[in-house]
Motif scaffolding. Structure first.
Motif, PDB file in Angstrom:
ATOM      1  N   ILE A  51       0.852  -1.078   0.024  1.00  0.00           N
ATOM      2  CA  ILE A  51      -0.014   0.062   0.136  1.00  0.00           C
ATOM      3  C   ILE A  51       0.864   1.294  -0.098  1.00  0.00           C
ATOM      4  CG2 ILE A  51      -1.850  -1.078   1.097  1.00  0.00           C
ATOM      5  CD1 ILE A  51      -0.944   0.559   3.595  1.00  0.00           C
ATOM      6  N   GLU A 187      -3.572  -4.338  -9.133  1.00  0.00           N
ATOM      7  CA  GLU A 187      -4.639  -3.722  -9.261  1.00  0.00           C
ATOM      8  C   GLU A 187      -5.550  -4.706 -10.209  1.00  0.00           C
ATOM      9  OE1 GLU A 187      -5.116   0.382  -9.641  1.00  0.00           O
ATOM     10  OE2 GLU A 187      -3.566   1.083  -8.300  1.00  0.00           O
ATOM     11  N   HIS A 219      -6.621  -1.568  -5.597  1.00  0.00           N
ATOM     12  CA  HIS A 219      -6.970  -0.125  -5.400  1.00  0.00           C
ATOM     13  C   HIS A 219      -7.784   0.104  -4.242  1.00  0.00           C
ATOM     14  CE1 HIS A 219      -7.914   3.765  -7.261  1.00  0.00           C
ATOM     15  NE2 HIS A 219      -9.253   3.466  -6.877  1.00  0.00           N
ATOM     16  N   ASP A 220      -8.738  -1.077  -3.886  1.00  0.00           N
ATOM     17  CA  ASP A 220      -9.722  -0.716  -2.806  1.00  0.00           C
ATOM     18  C   ASP A 220      -9.090  -1.225  -1.612  1.00  0.00           C
ATOM     19  OD1 ASP A 220     -11.926  -0.821  -1.236  1.00  0.00           O
ATOM     20  OD2 ASP A 220     -13.172  -2.261  -2.806  1.00  0.00           O
ATOM     21  N   PRO A 221      -9.305  -0.352  -0.413  1.00  0.00           N
ATOM     22  CA  PRO A 221      -8.738  -1.075   0.920  1.00  0.00           C
ATOM     23  C   PRO A 221      -9.395  -2.040   1.386  1.00  0.00           C
ATOM     24  CG  PRO A 221      -9.147   1.615   0.787  1.00  0.00           C
ATOM     25  CD  PRO A 221      -9.537   0.970  -0.491  1.00  0.00           C
ATOM     26  N   VAL A 224      -7.860  -4.969   0.432  1.00  0.00           N
ATOM     27  CA  VAL A 224      -6.392  -5.473   1.414  1.00  0.00           C
ATOM     28  C   VAL A 224      -6.794  -6.092   2.668  1.00  0.00           C
ATOM     29  CG1 VAL A 224      -4.619  -4.343   2.670  1.00  0.00           C
ATOM     30  CG2 VAL A 224      -5.483  -3.422   0.249  1.00  0.00           C
ATOM     31  N   GLU A 225      -7.992  -5.338   3.262  1.00  0.00           N
ATOM     32  CA  GLU A 225      -8.368  -5.873   4.546  1.00  0.00           C
ATOM     33  C   GLU A 225      -8.856  -7.395   4.612  1.00  0.00           C
ATOM     34  OE1 GLU A 225     -10.310  -5.101   8.591  1.00  0.00           O
ATOM     35  OE2 GLU A 225      -8.874  -3.914   7.240  1.00  0.00           O
ATOM     36  N   ILE A 231       0.737  -6.419   5.457  1.00  0.00           N
ATOM     37  CA  ILE A 231       0.755  -5.210   4.881  1.00  0.00           C
ATOM     38  C   ILE A 231       2.155  -4.412   4.800  1.00  0.00           C
ATOM     39  CG2 ILE A 231      -0.600  -2.841   4.654  1.00  0.00           C
ATOM     40  CD1 ILE A 231      -2.853  -4.520   5.910  1.00  0.00           C
ATOM     41  N   GLU A 233       3.967  -0.872   3.660  1.00  0.00           N
ATOM     42  CA  GLU A 233       3.402   0.572   3.311  1.00  0.00           C
ATOM     43  C   GLU A 233       4.678   1.191   2.608  1.00  0.00           C
ATOM     44  OE1 GLU A 233       1.597   2.598   6.306  1.00  0.00           O
ATOM     45  OE2 GLU A 233       1.353   4.651   5.212  1.00  0.00           O
TER      46      GLU A 233
END
Ligand SMILES: Nc1ncnc2c1ncn2[C@@H]1O[C@H](COP(=O)(O)OP(=O)(O)O)[C@@H](O)[C@H]1O
Ligand SMILES: [Mg+2]
Length: 249
Positions: A51, A187, A219-221, A224-225, A231, A233
């Motif tokens: 991310i 993505e 693209h969509d958090p 990821v969750e 994760i 960063e």
């Protein structure tokens, strides 16, 4: 910065250490950093999500691992299915091509230029290359295309004139059917409708259960969750000028 959401109890497939990539623009005698100080690990049957803001070098990291780019610095240590460890930043072209064939797959947000062949054949190709018979490979390809909701009348056509979402489904089917050891995803659902995105998520979860190690940019958090055990960063890299200002201050 790495957050481990779940305990690490799985073999490590990829370790990236001190990775950096910069581009030298000779005409303007400028150096553009695209990734700096990247540290990450990817584990068998787990997903590591990358991310960070646009321009923080997420795509450049994946391209460096797949060797679309030659890394400028750092180590990209990959453990192959035969148990040896190899630095992908230094491996020769021939070895890289062999690993792309057998073990490492990449789905990009920008659609690959696929050759003018029927979609079902393009999806079957990775299996055929690994020795699966033509009829079995085509069966598996059709099964995956059906699951990803690509209309059946398109299976015998080349994806050249398909819509973005249709091409993306052929791309994904090709990578999913091959069950690679390491799957890189940039993505992968960006041009898909919500229904197909849900199917892709389900298929990725199945691959995880099968033991595929994944490194992904979503693209969509919420994805990821839902998908990530780890994760990582990334920060926007500092330019040479910024670094010089720092040392002078
Ligand atoms: N081929 C290239 N030539 C020059 N600069 C590049 C190239 N590829 C990426 N960059 C630069 O590297 C930085 C990181 O890009 P990218 O990896 O695409 O970030 P992200 O995927 O996180 O948005 C950007 O500033 C981009 O302009
Ligand atoms: Mg990107």
């Amino acid at each position: 910065m790495t957050h481990h959401i779940e305990p690490i109890d799985s073999p490590c497939v990829l370790r990236v250490q001190g990775y950096a990539k910069q581009f030298v623009l000779h005409e303007q005698s400028k150096i553009i950093p695209s990734s700096q100080h990247v540290e990450l690990s990817v584990y068998q049957g787990q997903l590591t999500a990358l991310i960070g803001p646009t321009g923080s070098g997420k795509s450049s990291v994946l391209k460096g691992i797949y060797r679309t780019y030659l890394p400028s610095d750092g180590r990209v240590l990959y453990r192959s299915k035969n148990g040896y460890e190899i630095d992908l930043a230094k491996a020769d072209e021939h070895h890289i091509l062999q690993l792309r064939n057998d073990e490492i797959s990449f789905v990009t947000q920008f659609l690959h230029v696929l050759p003018r062949k029927p979609s079902e054949f393009l999806v079957a190709q990775p299996l055929i290359k690994r020795g699966t018979s033509m009829s079995e490979a085509i069966d598996k390809a059709r099964d995956m295309l059906a699951r990803l909701n690509l209309p059946e009348h398109l299976w015998c056509l080349s994806p050249t004139n398909f819509s973005g979402g249709e091409k993306q489904r052929v791309n994904l089917a090709r990578s999913l059917v091959a069950k690679p050891r390491l799957l890189l995803l940039d993505e992968p659902t960006s041009s898909l409708d919500p229904t197909t995105t849900n199917v892709v998520v389900k298929e990725l979860k199945k691959l995880k259960d099968y033991g595929v190690a994944m490194l992904a940019i979503f693209h969509d958090p919420a994805l990821v969750e839902e998908m990530a055990e780890h994760i990582v960063e990334l920060q926007i890299p500092q330019s040479i000028e910024q670094l010089q200002e720092k040392t002078q201050a």
